[in-house]
Design an enzyme around this catalytic site. Structure first.
Site, PDB file in Angstrom:
ATOM      1  CG  HIS A   4      -1.883  -1.269   0.906  1.00 36.08           C
ATOM      2  ND1 HIS A   4      -2.974  -1.067   0.874  1.00 36.08           N
ATOM      3  CD2 HIS A   4      -1.392  -2.214   1.417  1.00 36.08           C
ATOM      4  CE1 HIS A   4      -3.684  -2.247   0.957  1.00 36.08           C
ATOM      5  NE2 HIS A   4      -2.920  -3.174   1.673  1.00 36.08           N
ATOM      6  CG  LEU A   5       3.054   2.482  -3.383  1.00 35.87           C
ATOM      7  CD1 LEU A   5       3.521   2.217  -4.398  1.00 35.87           C
ATOM      8  CD2 LEU A   5       3.832   2.238  -1.932  1.00 35.87           C
ATOM      9  CG  ASP A  94      -6.006  -5.970   1.178  1.00 32.85           C
ATOM     10  OD1 ASP A  94      -6.622  -7.188   1.545  1.00 32.85           O
ATOM     11  OD2 ASP A  94      -5.092  -5.449   1.208  1.00 32.85           O
ATOM     12  CG  ASP A 247      -0.633  -6.304   3.940  1.00 36.53           C
ATOM     13  OD1 ASP A 247      -1.282  -5.443   3.232  1.00 36.53           O
ATOM     14  OD2 ASP A 247      -1.008  -6.738   4.623  1.00 36.53           O
ATOM     15  CG  PHE A 265      -6.452  -4.541  10.914  1.00 35.22           C
ATOM     16  CD1 PHE A 265      -6.680  -5.519  12.483  1.00 35.22           C
ATOM     17  CD2 PHE A 265      -7.938  -3.831  11.525  1.00 35.22           C
ATOM     18  CE1 PHE A 265      -7.203  -5.469  12.897  1.00 35.22           C
ATOM     19  CE2 PHE A 265      -8.948  -4.416  12.445  1.00 35.22           C
ATOM     20  CZ  PHE A 265      -8.596  -5.101  13.123  1.00 35.22           C
TER      21      PHE A 265
HETATM   22 ZN   LIG Z   1      -5.681  -7.573   2.987  1.00 37.57          ZN
END
Ligand SMILES: [Zn+2]
Length: 367
Positions: A4-5, A94, A247, A265
């Site tokens: 994730h950027l 996601d 991730d 999270f």
């Molecule tokens: Zn995920």
């Protein structure tokens, strides 16, 4: 194949400059950011804009994924064929789950036609609701609401059934729990088009880390038991789990420095993953060096649509790293390239690091 950027939408957590520098520092020459951004990458216009920004600002190859459903709301499919025409390596909602089986079935039918994997965050929200960590002994002792392993496994089971029926390619996101590993193993034996990935956190840490690190060990799906860690290692070993991912999920200190019940999270992972692969998998003999490297190079490349990376031969892209396997260092998030500091490994002794990183023949990291 999974990070994730935070671009577009959340530059206070990460941006293309810091995100791509952090990835390069960890030895990654190509990354796939997932589309839970603002706006969500759910149509060709937003995707094209992001791709143009990447071409200008990124140090490494960044191949953005697009969402399965509009706004990741799980109500209607994104224009999947229009997105596919813009070089999408995979579809992913996601962070969110496609709760509707009917919608997932249609997504898998489209995926089959377009030959693009559907990467699903497998989590039944009714089972996960309100939970902040894995529903095990540690959660009971700490009095923190738990998320049972079944929340992942029942959704993975549903998706495997749908993939079998449609012959679409389901890619199970960040596998965390032993029963899910076994389910994928059996599905592969039956010839279902299923692939799977695991994060470096999930073969390194258990829910015990939450007692020590609080929200800095809060990830979704949550860190499981030792039996789960062992099952993930076994799954990596026998090929049930194809790929190792980071991730990488940056959050600001203000967002993450909260009570575990309310903190978001996610953990950063670019700068520690490679070393954890050595310490947890290669050095103890779980994987050979070439097997481990394959799970971070050629295997993800084979799963992703239209990506021809991870090969070392004449005519291949000169995306190379040189690793010093003996290099000792201590994890210190204050010295990371990432804009965020939400790393659970502060103070951990690490061994092995990418010392040179070469992208398209250009040296982007050197000692
Ligand atoms: Zn995920």
């Amino acid at each position: 194949m999974h990070c994730h950027l935070r671009i577009p939408g959340f530059p206070e957590r990460e941006d293309l400059a810091t995100g791509s520098r952090a990835a390069a520092a960890g030895g990654f020459t190509t990354v796939v950011p997932h589309p839970n951004t603002r706006p969500v990458i759910d149509n060709p216009v937003v995707l094209r804009n992001l791709q143009e920004q990447i071409a200008k600002e990124s140090l490494i190859n960044v191949l953005p994924a697009a969402s399965i459903t509009v706004g990741q709301r799980g109500e209607e499919l994104s224009p999947l064929s229009g997105l596919a025409a813009c070089e999408v390596p995979l579809f992913s909602d996601d962070g969110q789950t496609v709760a509707s089986a009917a919608l997932m079935r249609r997504a898998l039918q489209a995926a089959r036609q377009l030959k693009i994997p559907i990467c699903h965050h497998n989590q039944d929200k009714t089972l996960a609701a309100g939970g902040a960590m894995y529903a095990g002994d540690v959660a009971t002792r700490l009095g923190i609401p738990g998320i049972p392993a079944s929340s992942e496994t029942v959704m993975a089971a549903r998706d495997i059934i749908l993939a079998k029926e449609t012959d679409g390619h389901i890619h199970i996101c960040h596998v965390c729990y032993a029963p899910t590993v076994e389910l994928i193993r059996r599905a592969k034996q039956e010839g279902v088009h299923v692939t799977a990935e695991a994060t470096a956190h999930h073969f390194t840490l258990t829910d015990a880390a939450v007692a020590e690190r609080g929200a800095y060990a809060k990830i979704n799906p949550p860190l499981g038991s030792q039996a789960d860690v062992d099952a993930i290692k076994k799954g990596l070993q026998d090929g049930t789990i194809d790929a190792i991912i980071t991730d990488h999920a940056p959050w600001t200190a203000t967002e993450k420095d909260q009570d575990i019940r309310t903190a978001p999270f996610g953990l950063i992972g670019f700068e520690t993953a490679l070393s954890l692969v050595f310490s947890e998998l290669v050095n103890p003999g779980v994987l050979t060096l070439s097997e481990a490297i394959a799970k971070m190079t050629i295997n993800p490349s084979r799963i992703l649509k239209g990506v021809s990376k991870g090969r070392l031969n004449v005519g291949a892209d000169a995306d190379l790293i040189i690793i010093d396997q003996e290099k000792k260092w201590v994890a210190d998030p204050d010295h990371y390239q990432s804009k965020s500091r939400n790393c659970p490994y502060r103070g951990r002794r690490m061994q092995g690091k990418a010392v040179y990183v070469i992208v398209g023949g250009r040296i982007v990291v050197a000692p």
